[in-house]
Scaffold this motif. Sequence first.
Motif, PDB file in Angstrom:
ATOM      1  N   GLN A   1      -5.676  41.869 -44.165  1.00 40.62           N
ATOM      2  CA  GLN A   1      -6.631  41.226 -45.071  1.00 40.62           C
ATOM      3  C   GLN A   1      -6.475  41.762 -46.495  1.00 40.62           C
ATOM      4  OE1 GLN A   1     -10.397  41.989 -43.036  1.00 40.62           O
ATOM      5  NE2 GLN A   1     -10.669  39.773 -42.813  1.00 40.62           N
ATOM      6  N   VAL A   2      -6.223  43.051 -46.633  1.00 38.74           N
ATOM      7  CA  VAL A   2      -5.993  43.638 -47.958  1.00 38.74           C
ATOM      8  C   VAL A   2      -4.765  42.985 -48.590  1.00 38.74           C
ATOM      9  CG1 VAL A   2      -5.389  45.741 -49.229  1.00 38.74           C
ATOM     10  CG2 VAL A   2      -7.106  45.838 -47.413  1.00 38.74           C
TER      11      VAL A   2
ATOM     12  N   ALA B   1      -0.631  47.539 -56.140  1.00 38.49           N
ATOM     13  CA  ALA B   1      -0.240  46.763 -54.954  1.00 38.49           C
ATOM     14  C   ALA B   1      -0.806  47.391 -53.682  1.00 38.49           C
ATOM     15  CB  ALA B   1       1.278  46.678 -54.869  1.00 38.49           C
ATOM     16  N   PRO B   2      -0.891  46.610 -52.609  1.00 40.15           N
ATOM     17  CA  PRO B   2      -1.411  47.152 -51.347  1.00 40.15           C
ATOM     18  C   PRO B   2      -0.637  48.382 -50.889  1.00 40.15           C
ATOM     19  CG  PRO B   2      -1.166  44.773 -51.191  1.00 40.15           C
ATOM     20  CD  PRO B   2      -0.517  45.196 -52.485  1.00 40.15           C
ATOM     21  N   GLY B   3      -1.387  49.368 -50.427  1.00 41.69           N
ATOM     22  CA  GLY B   3      -0.760  50.584 -49.924  1.00 41.69           C
ATOM     23  C   GLY B   3      -1.786  51.659 -49.639  1.00 41.69           C
ATOM     24  N   LEU B   4      -1.311  52.715 -49.011  1.00 36.00           N
ATOM     25  CA  LEU B   4      -2.174  53.860 -48.721  1.00 36.00           C
ATOM     26  C   LEU B   4      -2.486  54.610 -50.007  1.00 36.00           C
ATOM     27  CD1 LEU B   4      -0.543  55.197 -45.438  1.00 36.00           C
ATOM     28  CD2 LEU B   4      -2.867  54.292 -45.691  1.00 36.00           C
ATOM     29  N   ARG B   5      -3.701  55.091 -50.090  1.00 38.01           N
ATOM     30  CA  ARG B   5      -4.147  55.918 -51.210  1.00 38.01           C
ATOM     31  C   ARG B   5      -4.691  57.220 -50.608  1.00 38.01           C
ATOM     32  NH1 ARG B   5      -2.659  51.342 -52.823  1.00 38.01           N
ATOM     33  NH2 ARG B   5      -2.864  50.588 -54.946  1.00 38.01           N
ATOM     34  N   PRO B   6      -3.797  58.129 -50.163  1.00 37.30           N
ATOM     35  CA  PRO B   6      -4.241  59.330 -49.446  1.00 37.30           C
ATOM     36  C   PRO B   6      -5.144  60.244 -50.267  1.00 37.30           C
ATOM     37  CG  PRO B   6      -1.892  59.447 -49.948  1.00 37.30           C
ATOM     38  CD  PRO B   6      -2.350  58.067 -50.321  1.00 37.30           C
ATOM     39  N   HIS B   7      -5.123  60.121 -51.592  1.00 36.33           N
ATOM     40  CA  HIS B   7      -6.016  60.939 -52.421  1.00 36.33           C
ATOM     41  C   HIS B   7      -7.469  60.494 -52.268  1.00 36.33           C
ATOM     42  CE1 HIS B   7      -4.343  57.651 -54.802  1.00 36.33           C
ATOM     43  NE2 HIS B   7      -5.450  57.658 -55.530  1.00 36.33           N
ATOM     44  N   TYR B   8      -7.716  59.290 -51.708  1.00 38.53           N
ATOM     45  CA  TYR B   8      -9.066  58.821 -51.419  1.00 38.53           C
ATOM     46  C   TYR B   8      -9.453  59.051 -49.960  1.00 38.53           C
ATOM     47  CZ  TYR B   8      -8.846  56.306 -55.885  1.00 38.53           C
ATOM     48  OH  TYR B   8      -8.739  55.971 -57.214  1.00 38.53           O
ATOM     49  N   GLY B   9      -8.468  59.279 -49.103  1.00 36.00           N
ATOM     50  CA  GLY B   9      -8.706  59.488 -47.680  1.00 36.00           C
ATOM     51  C   GLY B   9      -7.447  59.166 -46.899  1.00 36.00           C
TER      52      GLY B   9
ATOM     53  N   TYR C   1      -7.095  55.389 -46.199  1.00 35.47           N
ATOM     54  CA  TYR C   1      -7.584  54.508 -47.261  1.00 35.47           C
ATOM     55  C   TYR C   1      -6.451  53.593 -47.714  1.00 35.47           C
ATOM     56  CZ  TYR C   1     -10.607  53.394 -51.296  1.00 35.47           C
ATOM     57  OH  TYR C   1     -11.418  52.782 -52.217  1.00 35.47           O
ATOM     58  N   TYR C   2      -6.503  52.336 -47.306  1.00 36.68           N
ATOM     59  CA  TYR C   2      -5.484  51.339 -47.631  1.00 36.68           C
ATOM     60  C   TYR C   2      -6.132  50.315 -48.550  1.00 36.68           C
ATOM     61  CZ  TYR C   2      -1.644  48.020 -46.914  1.00 36.68           C
ATOM     62  OH  TYR C   2      -0.565  47.176 -47.088  1.00 36.68           O
ATOM     63  N   ALA C   3      -5.592  50.148 -49.750  1.00 37.08           N
ATOM     64  CA  ALA C   3      -6.264  49.307 -50.732  1.00 37.08           C
ATOM     65  C   ALA C   3      -5.282  48.584 -51.638  1.00 37.08           C
ATOM     66  CB  ALA C   3      -7.209  50.159 -51.583  1.00 37.08           C
ATOM     67  N   ALA C   4      -5.811  47.563 -52.316  1.00 41.06           N
ATOM     68  CA  ALA C   4      -5.094  46.852 -53.367  1.00 41.06           C
ATOM     69  C   ALA C   4      -6.066  46.626 -54.509  1.00 41.06           C
ATOM     70  CB  ALA C   4      -4.563  45.525 -52.849  1.00 41.06           C
TER      71      ALA C   4
ATOM     72  N   CYS D   1      -9.431  48.925 -46.795  1.00 39.21           N
ATOM     73  CA  CYS D   1      -9.554  49.008 -45.341  1.00 39.21           C
ATOM     74  C   CYS D   1      -9.446  50.478 -44.953  1.00 39.21           C
ATOM     75  CB  CYS D   1      -8.441  48.193 -44.676  1.00 39.21           C
ATOM     76  SG  CYS D   1      -8.401  48.344 -42.878  1.00 39.21           S
ATOM     77  N   TYR D   2     -10.355  50.932 -44.082  1.00 39.61           N
ATOM     78  CA  TYR D   2     -10.355  52.325 -43.650  1.00 39.61           C
ATOM     79  C   TYR D   2      -9.725  52.492 -42.266  1.00 39.61           C
ATOM     80  CZ  TYR D   2     -13.602  53.052 -47.499  1.00 39.61           C
ATOM     81  OH  TYR D   2     -14.172  53.118 -48.739  1.00 39.61           O
ATOM     82  N   ALA D   3      -9.335  51.402 -41.647  1.00 43.27           N
ATOM     83  CA  ALA D   3      -8.780  51.465 -40.283  1.00 43.27           C
ATOM     84  C   ALA D   3      -7.363  52.036 -40.313  1.00 43.27           C
ATOM     85  CB  ALA D   3      -8.751  50.073 -39.645  1.00 43.27           C
ATOM     86  N   ALA D   4      -7.088  52.924 -39.383  1.00 38.46           N
ATOM     87  CA  ALA D   4      -5.731  53.461 -39.243  1.00 38.46           C
ATOM     88  C   ALA D   4      -4.908  52.451 -38.462  1.00 38.46           C
ATOM     89  CB  ALA D   4      -5.768  54.803 -38.526  1.00 38.46           C
ATOM     90  N   GLU D   5      -3.846  51.953 -39.049  1.00 39.97           N
ATOM     91  CA  GLU D   5      -2.997  50.964 -38.378  1.00 39.97           C
ATOM     92  C   GLU D   5      -1.580  51.444 -38.323  1.00 39.97           C
ATOM     93  OE1 GLU D   5      -3.495  46.823 -39.462  1.00 39.97           O
ATOM     94  OE2 GLU D   5      -5.457  47.287 -40.234  1.00 39.97           O
TER      95      GLU D   5
END
Length: 129
Positions: A79-80, A97-105, A108-111, A125-129
């Motif tokens: 969905q992201v 662009a969509p991707g992991l942002r490990p500095h937020y968690g 933490y996957y965001a765009a 999205c906070y779900a681990a995929e």
Amino acid sequence: MIDHMGVAVSDAKRSKAFYEAALKPLGMKCLTEVPAEENGSGGAAYGFGVEGGGEFWVGDNERVGEGTHVAFRAETRAQVDAFYEAAIAAGGRDHGAPGLRPHYGPAYYAAFVFDPDGINIEAVCYAAE
């Protein structure tokens, strides 16, 4: 708990079209339209949400604020990705662009995209995929 929120835009009709496309992958749509003549601010307003009267509003004839940031929750990373693609296709500008942002968690996957007024919108999205 937040019931709803709104952001000032320079052209509500243009922003309505942008957010209809950008938020569709997140299951949101325009649920409420308030014409300028019925709105206390003198400008048109549009409410987006999943159901009900709208959790996220855009309205014109108000001062467009700098530094506004809105993050929409996504259930899946797909969905992201779809949010980002739809927002860019609707005229948004890339801001991450969509991707992991490990500095937020760790999951933490965001765009991030700037809307037509330069408002920083995000799907996360906070779900681990």
